[in-house]
Design an enzyme around this catalytic site. Structure first.
Site, PDB file in Angstrom:
ATOM      1  N   LEU A  59      -5.499 -20.389   6.923  1.00 57.19           N
ATOM      2  CA  LEU A  59      -6.639 -20.599   7.821  1.00 57.19           C
ATOM      3  C   LEU A  59      -7.747 -21.424   7.168  1.00 57.19           C
ATOM      4  O   LEU A  59      -8.029 -21.278   5.979  1.00 57.19           O
ATOM      5  CB  LEU A  59      -7.197 -19.244   8.273  1.00 57.19           C
ATOM      6  CG  LEU A  59      -6.189 -18.358   9.004  1.00 57.19           C
ATOM      7  CD1 LEU A  59      -6.831 -17.026   9.390  1.00 57.19           C
ATOM      8  CD2 LEU A  59      -5.626 -19.056  10.247  1.00 57.19           C
ATOM      9  N   GLY A  73      -6.314 -26.081  19.594  1.00 62.46           N
ATOM     10  CA  GLY A  73      -7.186 -27.134  19.113  1.00 62.46           C
ATOM     11  C   GLY A  73      -6.815 -28.502  19.670  1.00 62.46           C
ATOM     12  O   GLY A  73      -5.633 -28.821  19.823  1.00 62.46           O
ATOM     13  N   GLN A  78      10.159 -24.529  15.163  1.00 61.50           N
ATOM     14  CA  GLN A  78       9.506 -25.822  15.347  1.00 61.50           C
ATOM     15  C   GLN A  78       9.647 -26.731  14.118  1.00 61.50           C
ATOM     16  O   GLN A  78       9.105 -27.823  14.095  1.00 61.50           O
ATOM     17  CB  GLN A  78       8.040 -25.657  15.749  1.00 61.50           C
ATOM     18  CG  GLN A  78       7.145 -25.120  14.663  1.00 61.50           C
ATOM     19  CD  GLN A  78       5.797 -24.685  15.217  1.00 61.50           C
ATOM     20  OE1 GLN A  78       5.707 -23.754  16.007  1.00 61.50           O
ATOM     21  NE2 GLN A  78       4.738 -25.384  14.830  1.00 61.50           N
ATOM     22  N   HIS A 138      -9.565 -23.317  12.363  1.00 65.21           N
ATOM     23  CA  HIS A 138      -9.068 -22.097  13.003  1.00 65.21           C
ATOM     24  C   HIS A 138     -10.238 -21.163  13.348  1.00 65.21           C
ATOM     25  O   HIS A 138     -10.286 -20.573  14.427  1.00 65.21           O
ATOM     26  CB  HIS A 138      -8.113 -21.349  12.068  1.00 65.21           C
ATOM     27  CG  HIS A 138      -6.872 -22.104  11.691  1.00 65.21           C
ATOM     28  ND1 HIS A 138      -6.627 -22.532  10.409  1.00 65.21           N
ATOM     29  CD2 HIS A 138      -5.796 -22.494  12.422  1.00 65.21           C
ATOM     30  CE1 HIS A 138      -5.447 -23.141  10.357  1.00 65.21           C
ATOM     31  NE2 HIS A 138      -4.928 -23.146  11.563  1.00 65.21           N
ATOM     32  N   ASP A 142      -4.320 -31.000  17.771  1.00 61.93           N
ATOM     33  CA  ASP A 142      -2.922 -31.207  18.174  1.00 61.93           C
ATOM     34  C   ASP A 142      -2.931 -31.477  19.674  1.00 61.93           C
ATOM     35  O   ASP A 142      -2.556 -30.626  20.481  1.00 61.93           O
ATOM     36  CB  ASP A 142      -2.100 -29.971  17.806  1.00 61.93           C
ATOM     37  CG  ASP A 142      -2.155 -29.710  16.308  1.00 61.93           C
ATOM     38  OD1 ASP A 142      -1.506 -30.444  15.554  1.00 61.93           O
ATOM     39  OD2 ASP A 142      -2.900 -28.793  15.883  1.00 61.93           O
TER      40      ASP A 142
END
Ligand code: AMP
Length: 279
Positions: A36, A150, A64, A40, A153
């Site tokens: 973090l 966020g 992913q 974040h 991205d």
């Protein structure tokens, strides 16, 4: 004494959420992969204004990552993350194991179209399928009322908004502004991979992004100039530097209301992402 509830299983997490909901409380979720940073923490602060209880999930999601990617070396620092969360408005942490999330026999996938096509998917074809799957699981596991992602991205945010709309998921999706270092570099858990020389070059990413976003030339010309500038600054590869429709992420056309500049450039093995509203 820590005041955070730390949950390792879906059952435990749900029990806490059920108690909150029985009290009529609104629940918010901040999905993360840990390591973090202030980006974040800004999401926690933002969602806390729109929820009575805040869950932060920490899970490095294997689906992913492709086989050649950094799953095994991705920074993991749970004790430090939990300590950092103690000073925030977090009420509970959901940090399940991979076996809890993907038990033996797991056989379900999410297939995506629209905003998931192109950009990140060119380099990481498996990526958004894994992200959508884990986000879908986290949303249903926690039964959260609101979740925040966020703008760092940006394509991910658009993919999730599309999935939530398409599947009629009863959750509000909020967007959090990009938090940056003093020199403009977007904060990222992967910035720790940069050595001192690369870290200096990395600061140019946002400078060149702003030039791209505000370039009055045609999109093709602006994109070519940005690519050239990135290579001259010392980036080793430009995955993309482009202007897209801010909603569909397709090439801007007559229906485009807002545009977005997006860049991904590499310094060695490290991919740096940034994006900005464009003129
Ligand atoms: P990650 O742990 O990298 O998967 O990121 C978890 C969430 O934090 C995602 O919604 C990201 O978009 C968001 N995030 C990552 N970096 C930043 C940043 N610099 N500013 C704001 N949000 C961020």
């Amino acid at each position: 004494m820590p005041s955070l509830g730390l949950h390792r299983t879906v059952e435990d997490m749900r029990a806490e959420v059920a108690a909150w909901k029985a009290d009529g409380l609104r629940v918010g979720l901040v999905p993360t992969m840990g390591a973090l940073h202030a980006g974040h923490l800004s999401l926690i602060e933002a969602i806390s204004k729109n929820a009575d209880k805040v869950i932060v999930s920490i899970f490095v999601n294997p689906t992913q990552f492709a086989a050649h990617e950094d799953l095994s070396t991705y920074p993991r620092q749970e004790a430090a993350d939990l300590a950092a969360l103690e000073t925030t408005k977090t009420d509970a942490v959901f940090a399940p194991t991979a076996a809890e999330m993907y038990p033996e026999g797991f056989s379900t996938a999410v297939t995506l179209d629209g905003p998931a096509l192109g950009l990140e998917s060119e380099e990481r074809p498996h990526f958004f399928g894994g992200v959508a799957l884990i986000v879908l699981k986290l949303l249903t596991q926690t039964q959260t009322d609101v979740a925040i992602f966020g703008e760092k991205d940006y394509q991910q945010l658009m993919v999730i908004r599309r999935m939530v709309a398409d599947l009629n998921l009863p959750v509000e999706i909020m967007a959090g502004a990009i938090m940056r270092e003093a020199d403009g570099l977007a904060m990222s858990s992967r910035n720790v991979y940069l050595d001192a020389e690369q870290r200096k070059i990395a600061a140019q990413l946002n400078v060149i992004l702003q030039q791209l976003a505000n370039n009055p030339a045609s999109a093709a010309q602006a994109e070519a100039e940005a690519k050239q500038a990135l290579l001259e600054a010392g980036f080793t590869k430009v995955d993309y530097a482009c202007i897209r429709d801010a909603q569909t992420l397709g090439v801007p056309d007559a229906k485009t209301v807002a545009r977005r500049a997006l860049i991904v450039a590499r310094l060695g093995e490290t991919r740096l992402l940034d994006n900005s509203p464009a003129i």
